[in-house]
Scaffold this motif. Sequence first.
Motif, short mmCIF file in Angstrom:
data_model
loop_
_atom_site.label_atom_id
_atom_site.label_comp_id
_atom_site.label_asym_id
_atom_site.label_seq_id
_atom_site.Cartn_x
_atom_site.Cartn_y
_atom_site.Cartn_z
N ALA A 55 -9.03 10.45 9.54
CA ALA A 55 -10.31 10.77 10.79
C ALA A 55 -9.98 9.51 11.70
CB ALA A 55 -11.44 10.57 10.06
N PRO A 56 -10.33 9.81 12.76
CA PRO A 56 -10.29 8.55 13.95
C PRO A 56 -11.09 7.41 13.56
CG PRO A 56 -11.43 10.40 14.94
CD PRO A 56 -10.95 10.88 13.30
N THR A 57 -10.73 6.25 13.97
CA THR A 57 -11.44 4.96 14.05
C THR A 57 -11.04 4.37 15.15
OG1 THR A 57 -12.21 3.34 12.64
CG2 THR A 57 -10.08 3.71 12.28
N ALA A 97 -8.09 2.35 8.44
CA ALA A 97 -7.81 3.52 8.42
C ALA A 97 -9.28 4.25 7.96
CB ALA A 97 -6.62 4.04 7.60
N ARG A 98 -9.32 5.46 8.22
CA ARG A 98 -10.68 6.34 7.91
C ARG A 98 -10.23 7.46 7.36
NH1 ARG A 98 -14.80 9.38 11.25
NH2 ARG A 98 -16.09 10.09 9.31
N PHE A 99 -10.71 7.83 6.37
CA PHE A 99 -10.58 9.24 5.78
C PHE A 99 -11.93 9.81 5.46
CE2 PHE A 99 -6.99 6.58 4.67
CZ PHE A 99 -5.83 7.13 4.98
N ASP A 100 -11.88 11.43 5.60
CA ASP A 100 -12.92 12.15 5.07
C ASP A 100 -12.46 12.83 3.83
OD1 ASP A 100 -14.67 11.32 7.11
OD2 ASP A 100 -13.90 13.15 8.61
N PHE A 101 -13.19 12.95 2.87
CA PHE A 101 -12.68 13.82 1.56
C PHE A 101 -13.74 14.90 0.96
CE2 PHE A 101 -14.46 9.73 0.13
CZ PHE A 101 -15.35 10.05 -0.93
N TYR A 116 -16.66 9.74 2.74
CA TYR A 116 -15.53 9.15 3.70
C TYR A 116 -15.11 7.90 3.24
CZ TYR A 116 -19.85 6.48 4.70
OH TYR A 116 -21.10 5.46 4.46
N MET A 117 -13.95 7.10 3.63
CA MET A 117 -13.48 6.14 2.98
C MET A 117 -12.85 5.26 4.03
SD MET A 117 -10.30 5.67 0.30
CE MET A 117 -9.04 6.35 1.41
N PHE A 118 -13.08 4.07 4.29
CA PHE A 118 -12.55 2.99 4.91
C PHE A 118 -11.41 2.15 4.05
CE2 PHE A 118 -16.28 3.81 7.48
CZ PHE A 118 -15.70 3.94 8.84
N SER A 119 -10.17 2.10 4.70
CA SER A 119 -9.30 1.18 3.87
C SER A 119 -8.43 0.19 5.00
CB SER A 119 -8.09 2.32 3.34
OG SER A 119 -7.35 2.78 4.35
N ALA A 120 -8.06 -0.82 4.38
CA ALA A 120 -7.21 -1.76 5.22
C ALA A 120 -6.36 -2.42 4.17
CB ALA A 120 -8.25 -2.83 5.66
N GLY A 121 -5.34 -3.13 4.92
CA GLY A 121 -4.44 -3.77 4.14
C GLY A 121 -2.92 -3.26 3.98
N ASN A 122 -1.92 -3.47 3.23
CA ASN A 122 -0.63 -2.82 3.05
C ASN A 122 -0.31 -2.44 1.78
OD1 ASN A 122 2.06 -2.54 3.32
ND2 ASN A 122 2.38 -4.50 4.29
N PRO A 123 -0.73 -1.12 1.71
CA PRO A 123 -0.46 -0.56 0.20
C PRO A 123 1.03 -0.67 -0.10
CG PRO A 123 -1.65 1.11 1.31
CD PRO A 123 -1.41 -0.31 2.32
N ALA A 124 1.79 -0.53 0.74
CA ALA A 124 3.25 -0.53 0.34
C ALA A 124 3.73 -1.89 -0.09
CB ALA A 124 4.08 -0.12 1.66
N ALA A 125 3.09 -2.94 0.36
CA ALA A 125 3.19 -4.27 -0.18
C ALA A 125 2.40 -4.74 -1.51
CB ALA A 125 3.00 -5.24 0.79
N GLY A 126 1.56 -3.81 -2.08
CA GLY A 126 0.67 -3.88 -3.01
C GLY A 126 -0.62 -4.85 -2.84
N ARG A 127 -0.95 -4.67 -1.40
CA ARG A 127 -2.28 -5.53 -1.04
C ARG A 127 -3.27 -4.32 -0.16
NH1 ARG A 127 2.10 -8.83 -0.07
NH2 ARG A 127 1.54 -8.61 2.15
N ALA A 128 -4.01 -4.14 -0.57
CA ALA A 128 -5.21 -3.19 -0.05
C ALA A 128 -6.34 -3.11 -0.59
CB ALA A 128 -4.37 -1.84 0.04
#
Length: 129
Positions: free
Chosen positions: A18-20, A26-30, A45-57
């Motif tokens: 979803a837009p933010t 990042a925002r997601f509806d679920f 709804y969920m808000f996320s931040a960080g870098n999951p690919a680097a193992g930090r989020a």
Amino acid sequence: MTISKSATGSFTIDMTPAPTDLPGAARFDFTKQWSGELEGTGQGYMFSAGNPAAGRAGYVAQEVFEGRIDGRSGTLIFHQLGQMVSGSASQRYEIAPGSGTSELEGITGTLSVEVVDGQHRVTLSYAIG
């Protein structure tokens, strides 16, 4: 009289970006389908931040659950907090105080989630009283 119990089940989840306007987030509806002793649907709804690919989020979410828990029907709201540090993930789910309705009025508790072979298995430890 307070009744302390636990209920088990599982859920499937469908997440939609979803837009933010929040930089770095990042925002997601679920939607969720719950089955087992927790049976019903969830929307949130969920808000996320960080870098999951680097193992930090991290993320925060709220979800409205509508259905039945151990045969009691109503709605409640889950607060969720999750984080990943050095690739190790943790989650915390709590029932929002005062959010239970109908036969779930007065419910309090926490939910644990275990992902096994891609399936989300849950145990809700709760009290109604």
